[in-house]
Design an enzyme around this catalytic site. Sequence first.
Site: not given
Length: 223
Positions: A14, A16, A172
């Site tokens: 991922d 961001d 996250d």
Amino acid sequence: MTSSLPFPRAVLFDLDGTLADTAPDLGGAINRVRAERGLQETPYELLRPVASAGARGLIGAAFGLRPDDQGYEALRIEFLAAYEANIAVQTRLFDGVETLLAALAEKGIAWGIVTNKAARLTDRLTPLIGLGHAACTISGDTTPHAKPHPAPLLEAARRIQVRPEDCWYVGDDLRDIQAGKAAGMATVAAAWGYCGNVEPSTWNADVIAPTPESLLEIIPSSP
């Protein structure tokens, strides 16, 4: 830290909150939208945890609106324009990410990006923060579906020419783990990221990595 995960032919990330700390610029953009309306800034500590959710998370935190609420779409357009105009002012790679990516390359492991960020934003940001050399970059509008649907991850594996079961996906947010599992990939929760004010241990990821460097410790020495 040890794990029983298979040796990865590719590690997908991922963006961001996993590779890049984009929250300062995302938070700045939503507060510029508030300032245009004569409103006080939303405290950064309220914005940072939801930064991985993009417009939905930031508009929710700053204005209390959801995507189906009246006025949301106009705010979303304004927010994205404000963000695009200042996309890499304070954004940086998380500490340890450069070391991690270099080590993957040394091991012959491809790495790529799978994000829900729109391609026009992803393609502008990644070269500015040293991520322009990814083996593939899949954005939220690259395929007809965004995460937690597995389609973006499967497209990344197809482009890198690695079987999904030979990939790890690192993120996250819960939707990252859900997407990775749906794609048949090993999943790693990036506990150093934003995590949406949720404990990553509740996501049922295969492994939780506290830091980018710790990810290297769980990679088997050989296939």
